[in-house]
Design a protein around this motif. Structure first.
Motif, short mmCIF file in Angstrom:
data_model
loop_
_atom_site.label_atom_id
_atom_site.label_comp_id
_atom_site.label_asym_id
_atom_site.label_seq_id
_atom_site.Cartn_x
_atom_site.Cartn_y
_atom_site.Cartn_z
N ASN A 53 -4.57 -0.42 -16.13
CA ASN A 53 -3.74 -1.58 -16.46
C ASN A 53 -2.27 -1.21 -16.53
N LEU A 54 -1.96 -0.10 -17.17
CA LEU A 54 -0.56 0.33 -17.26
C LEU A 54 0.01 0.64 -15.89
N LEU A 55 -0.71 1.42 -15.11
CA LEU A 55 -0.19 1.86 -13.81
C LEU A 55 -0.14 0.74 -12.79
N SER A 56 -0.92 -0.29 -12.95
CA SER A 56 -0.84 -1.40 -12.01
C SER A 56 0.38 -2.28 -12.28
N GLU A 57 1.03 -2.10 -13.43
CA GLU A 57 2.27 -2.83 -13.71
C GLU A 57 3.45 -2.28 -12.92
N PRO A 59 3.62 -0.61 -9.38
CA PRO A 59 2.81 -0.20 -8.24
C PRO A 59 3.25 1.11 -7.60
N ASP A 60 4.55 1.40 -7.58
CA ASP A 60 4.99 2.66 -6.98
C ASP A 60 4.47 3.85 -7.80
N ALA A 61 4.59 3.76 -9.11
CA ALA A 61 4.08 4.81 -9.98
C ALA A 61 2.55 4.89 -9.85
N GLY A 62 1.91 3.74 -9.80
CA GLY A 62 0.46 3.70 -9.66
C GLY A 62 -0.02 4.35 -8.37
N PHE A 63 0.67 4.08 -7.27
CA PHE A 63 0.30 4.70 -6.00
C PHE A 63 0.51 6.21 -6.04
N ALA A 64 1.60 6.65 -6.68
CA ALA A 64 1.86 8.09 -6.78
C ALA A 64 0.75 8.78 -7.56
N VAL A 65 0.34 8.18 -8.66
CA VAL A 65 -0.74 8.76 -9.46
C VAL A 65 -2.06 8.71 -8.69
N LEU A 82 -7.91 2.63 -9.26
CA LEU A 82 -6.52 2.31 -9.54
C LEU A 82 -5.89 1.59 -8.35
N VAL A 83 -6.15 2.09 -7.15
CA VAL A 83 -5.61 1.46 -5.95
C VAL A 83 -6.15 0.04 -5.81
N GLU A 84 -7.41 -0.15 -6.09
CA GLU A 84 -8.00 -1.50 -6.01
C GLU A 84 -7.35 -2.44 -7.03
N GLU A 85 -7.08 -1.94 -8.22
CA GLU A 85 -6.41 -2.75 -9.24
C GLU A 85 -5.01 -3.15 -8.79
N ILE A 86 -4.29 -2.22 -8.19
CA ILE A 86 -2.95 -2.51 -7.69
C ILE A 86 -3.02 -3.55 -6.58
N ALA A 87 -3.99 -3.41 -5.69
CA ALA A 87 -4.15 -4.38 -4.59
C ALA A 87 -4.44 -5.77 -5.12
N ALA A 88 -5.20 -5.86 -6.19
CA ALA A 88 -5.52 -7.16 -6.77
C ALA A 88 -4.31 -7.79 -7.45
N THR A 89 -3.41 -6.96 -7.93
CA THR A 89 -2.23 -7.45 -8.65
C THR A 89 -1.05 -7.69 -7.71
N TRP A 90 -0.85 -6.80 -6.76
CA TRP A 90 0.32 -6.83 -5.87
C TRP A 90 -0.16 -7.01 -4.44
N ARG A 91 -0.32 -8.23 -4.01
CA ARG A 91 -0.90 -8.53 -2.69
C ARG A 91 -0.05 -7.98 -1.55
N ASP A 92 1.25 -7.79 -1.75
CA ASP A 92 2.10 -7.30 -0.67
C ASP A 92 1.96 -5.79 -0.46
N ARG A 93 1.13 -5.13 -1.23
CA ARG A 93 0.96 -3.68 -1.14
C ARG A 93 -0.30 -3.27 -0.38
N GLU A 94 -0.93 -4.19 0.30
CA GLU A 94 -2.19 -3.89 0.97
C GLU A 94 -2.11 -2.77 2.01
N PRO A 95 -1.03 -2.67 2.83
CA PRO A 95 -0.98 -1.54 3.78
C PRO A 95 -1.00 -0.17 3.09
N ALA A 96 -0.31 -0.04 1.98
CA ALA A 96 -0.32 1.22 1.25
C ALA A 96 -1.70 1.49 0.65
N VAL A 97 -2.37 0.44 0.22
CA VAL A 97 -3.72 0.58 -0.33
C VAL A 97 -4.67 1.11 0.74
#
Length: 102
Positions: A53-57, A59-65, A82-97
């Motif tokens: 939850n913290l790292l999905s707030e 996304p750059d830090a979350g992806f690094a971790v 973690l990547v799935e959580e970020i993808a669910a929160t930040w839809r524009d980050r799908e290519p990085a996911v």
């Protein structure tokens, strides 16, 4: 204990998170803690859930971790979740996911 202290510092600082804090989480959180359920987070969150939850707030830090956790073997699928959580929160980050999950 160090991971818990780092997670608390991240929660207090708010995003964007300082690199030294995310480095600490990436290093200390690469493997699930067998005493995970003993960490007294507010509410009913376990440590893994709290970190996601913290790292999905931030996304750059979350992806690094997540990238470091995945590179370390993705024990317990922590990086993938973690990547799935970020993808669910930040839809524009799908290519990085997709890159991380490949």
């Amino acid at each position: 204990m160090r991971l818990t202290a780092t997670a608390l510092a991240v929660a207090r600082s708010g995003p964007p998170y300082a690199a030294q804090l995310t480095d600490g989480i990436a290093e200390d959180g690469a493997e699930p803690d067998p005493g995970d359920d003993d960490v007294p987070w507010s509410g009913s969150e376990a440590q893994d859930e709290r970190l996601r939850n913290l790292l999905s707030e931030d996304p750059d830090a979350g992806f690094a971790v997540a990238a470091r956790w995945i590179a370390a073997g993705d024990v317990g699928s922590r990086g993938s979740w973690l990547v799935e959580e970020i993808a669910a929160t930040w839809r524009d980050r799908e290519p990085a996911v997709v890159d991380l999950l490949l």
